[in-house]
Scaffold this active site. Structure first.
Site, PDB file in Angstrom:
ATOM      1  N   ASP A  74       7.420 -10.845   8.154  1.00 54.37           N
ATOM      2  CA  ASP A  74       7.753  -9.803   9.115  1.00 54.37           C
ATOM      3  C   ASP A  74       9.224  -9.457   8.921  1.00 54.37           C
ATOM      4  OD1 ASP A  74       8.348  -8.193  11.248  1.00 54.37           O
ATOM      5  OD2 ASP A  74       7.496  -9.515  12.782  1.00 54.37           O
ATOM      6  N   TYR A 117      11.116   8.094  15.397  1.00 53.69           N
ATOM      7  CA  TYR A 117      11.075   8.026  13.938  1.00 53.69           C
ATOM      8  C   TYR A 117      12.250   8.780  13.319  1.00 53.69           C
ATOM      9  CZ  TYR A 117       9.118   8.392   9.214  1.00 53.69           C
ATOM     10  OH  TYR A 117       8.920   8.320   7.854  1.00 53.69           O
ATOM     11  N   ARG A 127       0.846  -1.196   0.000  1.00 49.42           N
ATOM     12  CA  ARG A 127       0.000   0.000   0.000  1.00 49.42           C
ATOM     13  C   ARG A 127       0.876   1.238   0.000  1.00 49.42           C
ATOM     14  NH1 ARG A 127      -0.043  -2.206   5.098  1.00 49.42           N
ATOM     15  NH2 ARG A 127      -1.959  -3.371   4.697  1.00 49.42           N
ATOM     16  N   ILE A 149       3.167   4.395  -0.436  1.00 47.13           N
ATOM     17  CA  ILE A 149       4.370   4.655  -1.219  1.00 47.13           C
ATOM     18  C   ILE A 149       4.955   3.351  -1.748  1.00 47.13           C
ATOM     19  CG2 ILE A 149       6.763   5.453  -1.045  1.00 47.13           C
ATOM     20  CD1 ILE A 149       5.782   7.641   0.854  1.00 47.13           C
ATOM     21  N   ASN A 156      11.575  16.390  14.118  1.00 52.31           N
ATOM     22  CA  ASN A 156      10.145  16.688  14.150  1.00 52.31           C
ATOM     23  C   ASN A 156       9.629  16.431  15.558  1.00 52.31           C
ATOM     24  OD1 ASN A 156       7.771  17.578  13.030  1.00 52.31           O
ATOM     25  ND2 ASN A 156       7.185  15.586  12.206  1.00 52.31           N
ATOM     26  N   THR A 181      -0.833  10.729   1.482  1.00 55.75           N
ATOM     27  CA  THR A 181      -1.171   9.327   1.702  1.00 55.75           C
ATOM     28  C   THR A 181      -2.329   9.255   2.685  1.00 55.75           C
ATOM     29  OG1 THR A 181       0.348   9.089   3.571  1.00 55.75           O
ATOM     30  CG2 THR A 181       1.246   8.628   1.369  1.00 55.75           C
TER      31      THR A 181
END
Length: 431
Positions: free
Chosen positions: A247, A336, A203, A205, A330, A372
């Protein structure tokens, strides 16, 4: 989700109102399509200083009052005085570049021991990034440092095509040519006969990357977690590829991938990733470790395993997905951002060794605000800020990341190695 502001500014009242209020006026971007695969118009070639390139004839340049692209050969700029020729060359023509056009500056790597040449060539970077922020009308500006025009042909063609619509303000170093794979028999299908694997390919990108690589002729292995197996199979069947439910964090993931492609991979795209956002003071250890494991540790483990097993063939391409969050940081994403900054470190350290030992290049794409399902769920005002805080004043599409990945995966892109290319419309965040 539709960008209603972009649609509104395309109307007469929208243009009037946004102009009066000094609001962003994004121009719709023209992306690649089979019907319109190239920019429409001439490429104007200019020179500042003395060119140090042998042959740029493949650019098919011409004279035009309204060029679709301007290429400035500044490879011979060696001192501050010569920078005046950059201004003299581009000052009269920048305004004439068509909407959605390209300005491409060609520079040289810094010469060892020549700090005047190094200063002048570094000045081109500040110039390029600044021009990209002011040129407007959906036009992009990029800098390519090169010594061999033919080795950079795939890069120049990409940056001068609709495929690079959301790539601007970038500095790309292209090394010397080598005896890599021969030019593809069918330029429209450069990956024909090659096998590509895309993690997180069911799904978003990842799906767009799989579609684009398949368009370019690759047999695509669509890898995703077992919970997304149905989606992975749907994508693979549509593209004539293979689905692999796995996985990616499993200790034996590399071995299972190698077993699935016994003849080896030509393209390995590390796209799988997750977010578990929360400010550090409120972030439990499991939210930290799960993001680092999926986004970074699994990339390191599987890459090491596949290279050690010889499962990435000579002439292969590894493309990992970083993020502008890893470059600029961020709030609420320390986990992340750490994982994506780690991807940058992996690419820069592994690239020279992978090429020397395995004949494989290693690069990364760093998406900015991409439209997205995940960004559609972002609160309205934050979403609008993300869309507008770049030189193109709009969000990108998954296909923008996919086209950049396909360029890095191209058999003729062997001189591009160790690069981190932002696909962000020249985000105002980060370098």
């Amino acid at each position: 989700m539709a960008d209603r502001y972009l649609s509104f500014t395309g109307t007469a009242p929208g243009r009037f109102l946004t102009r009066r209020l000094g609001l962003p006026q994004p121009a719709p971007l023209r992306r690649w399509s089979p019907e319109r695969p190239a920019l429409e118009g001439e490429v104007l070639l200019l020179t500042a200083g003395t060119s140090e390139l042998d042959d740029l004839s493949f650019l098919r340049t011409g004279a035009s009052d309204r060029p679709a692209a301007v290429v400035l050969d500044a490879t011979g700029v060696r001192d501050v005085a010569a920078l005046a020729e950059v201004h003299a060359a581009l000052h009269p023509v920048v305004r004439s570049v068509t909407a959605g056009g390209r300005v491409l500056v060609l520079g040289s790597p810094a010469a060892a021991g020549d700090h005047h040449q190094a200063a002048a060539q570094q000045a081109l970077e500040g110039f390029t990034r600044s021009l990209g922020k002011e040129i407007g009308r959906g036009r992009t500006v990029n800098l390519v440092r090169l010594t061999d025009a033919r080795a950079a042909e795939s890069t120049l063609r990409f940056l001068l095509s609709p495929k690079s619509a959301y790539v601007s303000g970038q500095v790309i170093d292209v090394g010397p040519g080598d005896d890599g794979p021969a030019a593809p028999a069918d330029p429209a299908r450069p990956l024909a006969g090659r096998t590509a694997l895309v993690t997180g390919g069911a799904r978003g990108i990842g799906e767009a990357v799989a579609e684009t690589l398949a368009r370019d002729g690759a047999h695509v292995v669509v890898l995703d977690v077992p919970a997304a197996e149905a989606d992975a199979r749907r994508v693979a069947e549509r593209l004539g590829g293979t689905a692999l439910a796995l996985d990616i964090t499993a200790a034996d993931a590399g071995g299972r991938i190698a077993a699935t492609v016994p003849d080896g991979l030509d393209v390995l795209v590390h796209n799988a990733g997750i977010t578990r956002d929360r400010r550090l003071v409120n972030m439990p250890a499991d939210r930290w470790s799960s993001v680092l494991d999926v986004n970074l540790a699994s990339v390191l483990r599987t890459t090491d395993a596949l290279l050690t097993a010889g499962a990435v063939r000579t002439g292969g391409r590894i493309v990992a997905t970083a993020s502008i969050a890893g470059l600029a940081g961020n709030a609420g994403q320390t986990n992340y951002a750490a994982s994506k900054a780690g991807i940058v470190g992996l690419v820069r350290a592994l690239a020279p060794r992978a090429r020397a030992e395995h004949g494989v290049t290693v690069n990364a794409v760093a998406p900015g605000f991409i439209e997205t399902k995940m960004t559609a769920a972002v609160p309205l005002f934050i979403r609008e800020a993300g869309r507008r805080m770049n030189s193109l004043a709009q969000g990108g599409l998954p296909v923008d990341v996919a086209e950049t990945t396909a360029w890095l995966a191209h058999p003729a892109s062997g001189a591009v190695n160790g690069q981190v290319v932002r696909v962000c419309g020249q985000s105002l965040l980060g370098a």
